[in-house]
Structure formats: C-alpha cells, structure tokens
Design a protein around this motif. Sequence first.
Motif, short mmCIF file in Angstrom:
data_model
loop_
_atom_site.label_atom_id
_atom_site.label_comp_id
_atom_site.label_asym_id
_atom_site.label_seq_id
_atom_site.Cartn_x
_atom_site.Cartn_y
_atom_site.Cartn_z
N GLU A 44 40.17 51.57 34.69
CA GLU A 44 40.99 50.47 34.18
C GLU A 44 40.51 49.96 32.83
OE1 GLU A 44 41.13 47.40 37.13
OE2 GLU A 44 39.00 47.45 37.51
N ASP B 121 45.02 46.53 34.44
CA ASP B 121 43.98 46.30 33.45
C ASP B 121 43.97 47.39 32.38
OD1 ASP B 121 42.67 43.86 33.95
OD2 ASP B 121 41.85 44.71 35.80
N ASP C 247 36.04 41.64 42.49
CA ASP C 247 36.53 41.65 41.11
C ASP C 247 36.74 40.20 40.70
OD1 ASP C 247 37.59 42.21 38.66
OD2 ASP C 247 39.41 43.16 39.39
N ARG D 92 32.79 40.16 34.49
CA ARG D 92 33.86 40.37 35.46
C ARG D 92 33.48 41.54 36.35
NH1 ARG D 92 40.04 42.13 34.36
NH2 ARG D 92 40.03 42.56 36.58
N ARG E 79 37.52 47.44 47.79
CA ARG E 79 37.01 47.28 46.43
C ARG E 79 35.98 46.16 46.40
NH1 ARG E 79 40.96 45.78 41.53
NH2 ARG E 79 40.93 43.73 42.50
N ARG F 286 46.93 40.00 30.21
CA ARG F 286 48.00 40.20 31.18
C ARG F 286 48.53 38.90 31.78
NH1 ARG F 286 44.36 43.02 35.99
NH2 ARG F 286 45.86 42.23 37.49
MG MG Z 1 42.03 45.52 37.69
#
Ligand code: MG
Length: 591
Positions: A449, A473, A349, A377, A346, A483
């Motif tokens: 997400e 998310d 992030d 983000r 990924r 969260r």
């Molecule tokens: Mg996430």
Amino acid sequence: MSFQVFGIPVSRGVAIGRAVLVASSRVDVAHYFIGAADAEQEYARLVRGRDAVTRELQDLKAELPEDAPHELDALLDVHLLLLNDEALVDAARDWIVDRHYNAEWALSAQLEVLARQFDEMEDDYLRERKADLEQVVERVLAALAAEQNESPSGASAVVARDFAGEDPLLLVAADIAPADMIQFKRSVFQGFITDIGGKTSHTAIVARSMAIPAVVGTREASRLIRQDDWVIIDGDAGTVIVNPSPIVLEEYRFRQRQAELENARLARLRHTPAITMDGQRIELHANIELPGDTVAALASGATGVGLFRSEFLFMNREGDLPSEEEQFAAYKSAVEAMAGLPVTIRTVDIGADKPLDRMSVNELRHEHVLNPAMGLRAIRWSLAEPSMFRQQLRAIYRASAFGKVKLLVPMVAHLGEIRQIQETIKRVKGQLDETGQAYGEVLLGVMVEVPAAAIMLPQLLKHVDFVSIGTNDLIQYTLAIDRADEAVAHLYDPWHPAVLNLLASSIAQARAAGKEVSVCGEMAGDAAFTDLLLAMGLTCFSMHPSQIPSVKQRILRADVPRLSAALPRILESDEPAKAALEALTPQSRLH
Ligand code: MG
Ligand code: PEP
C-alpha cells in the motif's frame, strides 16, 4: 422548502428518513429508543440530571471566594438561567414522549435546535452564549452518565430497540470518527451524511460495511439541514434531498423497492461458487472490523476473511487497550466462526484517520504528529511499541490453534521492517513454546500500500508467504492525495495510469513468484473494477460482505482470457477508464 446538497457517494442505496443532527463532539452519546410506557420515567431521569447540575452550579456560586472576579458569578447565573430555561429540558420532553428518544439523545437533539437559533442571532453577545449552552448540556450529560454508573441496572442500552412505526432516522454530522462510526453498527440510524471525508476515509469504509446509504464530503449539510427535516440520501449519486416534494419522495420510494428486489435476487447467489465463464475459481473474502462481522461474512457466502482490521479492537478504549487475553478471545471467536476457512488478521493499523483516543495516546507517549498519514502509522507504530506488538502477535498465534490464521502486516515499506517482524515472531513463538501454549502454522503476508513496496515487490516477495494490495492507501500515497480530505477528493483516482500500472505489475510479480496475492482495498468490492482486476490476473478479492453478491455476479459473466487480452491497451491508454469501458465490455452489452 426543498433543496439539495451534493457530496461524495460512499455507500450505495437510497435511504429516506428524518434528520438527526449530532454535533461531532457528541456522536458518542447513547442513541436508543425507549418503550412508549417508559417515557415519563425517562423524562424524570432527565429532570434529575438537570436538578443535579442546578445544585452543582448553586454550590459553586455559594462557594465563590470573596475576591473572585464578578464575571464568574455572572457566568454561573447565565448557566443557571440557560439550564432552567423551558426551551431546554422542558422542550426535550417532546423528543422523549413523541419520538421515544432516550434522555441523552433528546437533550442533544434539543441542543442542536437551540444552537441553530443562537447561530442566527444578530447580537454578538447573545450569539456567543451558544458555547455556554453547550457547556451546560455537557454537565447534564455527565450527570446522567454518573447516575447511570451508580445504577447499572438502569437503561444502559446503547443498542437500538425495535420501535415499530418509527420514522427511519438518518444521522447528519460535520464529521464522524471511525471509532464512533463503529458504535453505530448496532444503532438506530439507516443512513449517514457528513460534511467531511472522502470515498475511502475509514468513516466511509465503516458506513459501507454496514451496507447503509451514506454521503460524505458535503461540506455544509450539517449547517443546512435542520433537526427532524425529511431527507433522502441517494448513496449512488451522492445527493441529499432535503424536504422533498411528494413526487420526488414517491420516485425514491420506488427506487428503494427496486433495490430491495435486486438485493434479494443477488442474495440467491450466496451458495454459487465464484467461477468465471472460462472456469477459473475466484476467492471472495470478507473485510471485517469486529469478530461479530463474521456472521455477515458467512451469510454473504465469503470463503474466508481477507482482512480483519484489528485496530477497531483498540478504539474507544479510554486508555485501557485490549490485553492479550481479550485480543486472543476476539481472534479465536472470528477463527472459530469461520470454521476452517482462512482468517487473515492484520496487525494494528493505528494512526492517520484512525487515531487512538486521547487517553490511550497519552498512555503511550505518542503525542500529536504533524502529518499523521506519513507518520507513526501501522507497522511503524507496532515496531515503536514492541511489547504491544508481541502481545498482539501472541494473541494471533494462539488463535491459530483453532483454525486457519494468516498474519498480515500493514504499510510495510522497508525490508528491515520485515526482518524485525520475523525476529519478533521468532521470539513470540519461543515464549509460547516455553509456556506450553499451542499454535498452528501462520502464513506471513504484507500489505502492498506504499508505492515503495509495489516498486520493490520482487525483493519483498522473497521474504513473505503472500501479499495483499491495499488500494485505498496505494492510491493515496501514489497520487499524494489525502484519502479523507474532500477538498482533493476529485483527484483521488483509482483509474490513474500510475495506480493501474502499479496494481497490474504487483499482481503479475506475485503470481510470477508463485505467491498468493489479493486486493483488499475498496476497489476489490466495487463491481466497476471487477473485470479490470480479473484481467490483471487477480484470483482473490476481499471486500465488505454486502459487496460480495454484485462482484460475484460480474465474475460469473467474465471470460478472463478475453479480458486479459485487452489489458495492455488499457494500461497504455491516456484515458484508462474510457479504454476499459470500450475494451472490457462485451459488444453485446454496449449496444
Ligand atoms: Mg491501508
Ligand atoms: C487499504 O489501504 O487499501 C486497506 C485495505 O487498508 P485500510 O483501508 O484499512 O487503510
């Protein structure tokens, strides 16, 4: 006196040990054991640090200009007094000699003891001297670090040394940033307790990846628990028992042994393929933070890496972000370790509860933002830093020459973002072609997400090869619940009908479009949701390696057509959790 503190259970199991209180600002102090024979030498190092700071303060005092305010002189005297008080360095000797803590750890531990005493003082003036004590300790820690840098051959290990016979240690802190948590992966701690955080905060996620019990969101554990208290962490119930009675202790030791036996039993499933009773093969992939985690992934029987959270390579860098070469080496090592199994990398992030450190932020000009979870983000950050994004893509593509690599992009919400990603990929491939660097075929996927992505999935699916649903998310953004905030943790509900409907429709739409779909959020690794996800048609789950055995056990007992038949009732129910329990659990297990 025995008492209990309640929090949010985030990593299962029981841990019993002594509390190590660490101020949030000092969690990155090196924690390691020294050999018993080295204790005097280590204490001498601490004394050298203190003496260096004493000289520093004396010099400062001597050099004060004539017209300097009198308070400054008095303040330096206070600092000198605190520094040389026997309650600080002399007392820290006990932590070194009796407990074999390294000098920095011993000093921090003693600071926590003294800070408590200051907090309890009636006199305002004296209570406020705590800040001075902290400043003095900071100076000694800096002096120790400077000495360490001058002689790199010194005891620089941050890693735990085995020290047979030591009591297990449990870390207690107001908060631990994910970046610091990652450093504890190889540390001496066998459990964590924090005042803040939620079930899917990244601190909790890293604790889970270490497979050691943790309780977060206790609000005041770090105020109530004292240095060296005996503590039990019940990571299943979210309870922390401080100074337990012998009977309670014995009960938890029994539970600990039971859990070890159960883990050993589940570990035997490692080589068993994850096939449901009706013959469907399910892929169980691993979520990893660092390339070294592939060892645990393979040991757990994972058939691939479903989520490599590459942002952890960007943390603790003090402004020096990883170069293309360094990233390439990290991705290549993960790909080679997985030996032909797919590795889903990924792109970074960064942001929200995974900020870059201050120096790196300054370097990149992105200053403090008002609402980080909704701010710059993940992919938004990457697109705002195009040269860094290209660098990461080049590293990922180059790693694809060594195995099966899939590229996953977080937090996509706009088709325009996919277009920009594709254009960047095209440009990066052109650059690699020009320089003659090899790469293989890389499938492009996006994370679902943000609710927008789930709602417009049919359109998104036309442009990507696969999707991975980030339930952590997706729940956060669907329910508008931070969260990482324990104050609203009770509202963070994976069973919420809106969440379940988005999840079910996303899986169904991806399948209808003939595109691969997986879930890589925490729901995938929680055996309580395995039947539900199977009912929705999910065939690829990605989770922490330690969770694979218990999820696999559920899969081996699952009859998917029976589960799927019950799904509409659950999705339409006002109380899906209750409906799922009734509809999914075989009658034989209910009675
Ligand atoms: Mg996430
Ligand atoms: C998620 O959001 O579910 C996810 C897997 O990504 P992260 O937890 O890293 O935000």
